[in-house]
Design an enzyme around this catalytic site. Structure first.
Site, PDB file in Angstrom:
ATOM      1  N   GLU A  84      59.984  52.110  19.083  1.00  0.00           N
ATOM      2  CA  GLU A  84      59.924  52.205  17.625  1.00  0.00           C
ATOM      3  C   GLU A  84      58.457  52.024  17.245  1.00  0.00           C
ATOM      4  OE1 GLU A  84      62.363  52.942  15.658  1.00  0.00           O
ATOM      5  OE2 GLU A  84      64.227  52.455  16.717  1.00  0.00           O
ATOM      6  N   HIS A 105      60.874  56.904  18.625  1.00  0.00           N
ATOM      7  CA  HIS A 105      61.459  56.681  17.305  1.00  0.00           C
ATOM      8  C   HIS A 105      60.436  56.053  16.363  1.00  0.00           C
ATOM      9  CE1 HIS A 105      65.815  57.420  18.101  1.00  0.00           C
ATOM     10  NE2 HIS A 105      65.434  57.180  19.348  1.00  0.00           N
TER      11      HIS A 105
END
Length: 292
Positions: free
Chosen positions: A256, A174
């Site tokens: 992330e 992500h």
């Protein structure tokens, strides 16, 4: 005057004998060369033939076996966050699904940079690079989606794909969508969740080990720092509201890679060379975890 030449005959014969003797080894050597290079193998004299092996066949030259691939026999599932087609299927991705303890939307479109580079495009690019690196180490790699379906899969199905593969590790790729000034990467770990259809008891420990190694190697490979806005500078964040983690029965983390809404982070995330570094860092973290 008459000269008796009979005394010269033995001398001439001796010279001829010497010349003939010298020709014999030379001829034999030439014949051996012909026999080895051109003649049939059966014409070689016994002393010139290759030594036979146990079965009677000539011994072959020893071959050094290639070292085993470090991740041979391991299965890694890569979960590229979101899907480029999600933008065209708002109704489908807004349908709620069971995440174990409650319900949540099937999926989202993800975030994007100010210039319009989408998280879905980013996650696929990094996932493809990561797949190549892991396969080079001998791992079996499965992608939950490869832009090969209209939308999704939903977060519950993403978890099921990893579970069905009996993955040794699952990484969901992500990029964050936080505010400007919030920079850096972080790795999301599953919290201890036990309720409804969710039970992360068996994966909390292994997932933390995986996440710690991914965070360490990601920082080394990319030269970027852990997030300055979450995780207290550790690069690690524990959450209990993500269906992809709650429903997993195998070690799993989310990465992330940076904040798409911050211009400085966005400059990295849109750079091809940096994305290769990101993939290399994740691959190193996964590989270190699986080989420990």
């Amino acid at each position: 005057m008459h000269h008796d030449d009979s005394s010269q005959v033995p001398r001439r014969r001796s010279k001829l004998a010497l010349a003939g003797a010298a020709l014999v080894p030379a001829a034999l050597a030439g014949w051996l060369v012909w026999a080895v290079t051109s003649g049939p193998a059966r014409s070689l004299p016994p002393e010139a033939r290759p030594a036979p092996g146990p079965s009677g066949a000539p011994l072959a030259s020893p071959v050094t076996p290639a070292p085993p691939a470090p991740l041979a026999g391991k299965t890694v599932v890569i979960d590229p966050g979101h899907n480029p087609g999600n933008f065209e299927h708002p109704h489908e991705i807004n349908q709620s699904v069971n995440i174990g303890t409650n319900r949540k939307e099937c999926d989202t479109t993800g975030t994007s940079t100010n210039s319009g580079y989408t998280e879905a495009a980013f996650t696929l690019d990094v996932s493809h690079r990561l797949r190549t690196l892991l396969r080079q180490q001998g791992a079996t790699v499965v992608l939950t989606q490869d832009a090969d379906r209209p939308y999704g899969p939903c977060i519950d199905e993403r978890a099921r794909i990893g579970n069905a593969a009996k993955a040794d590790a699952v990484v969901s790729v992500h990029a964050d969508g936080s505010g400007t000034g919030n920079r850096g990467f972080h790795v999301i770990l599953p919290a201890l969740v036990k309720g409804g259809t969710a039970d992360t008891t068996s994966i909390v420990g292994p997932s933390r080990a995986l996440g710690e190694r991914v965070a360490r190697e990601f920082a080394l490979a990319t030269g970027t720092a852990p997030a300055n806005y979450i995780g207290g500078g550790t690069g690690l964040d524990v959450r209990k509201d993500l269906g992809g983690l709650n429903l997993s029965t195998v070690p799993k983390v989310f990465v992330e890679c940076g904040n798409m809404r911050d211009p400085k982070d966005a400059a990295l995330l849109t750079d091809t060379a940096w994305r290769q570094k990101a993939a290399r860092g994740i691959a190193a973290g996964v590989s270190t975890y699986l080989r420990d």
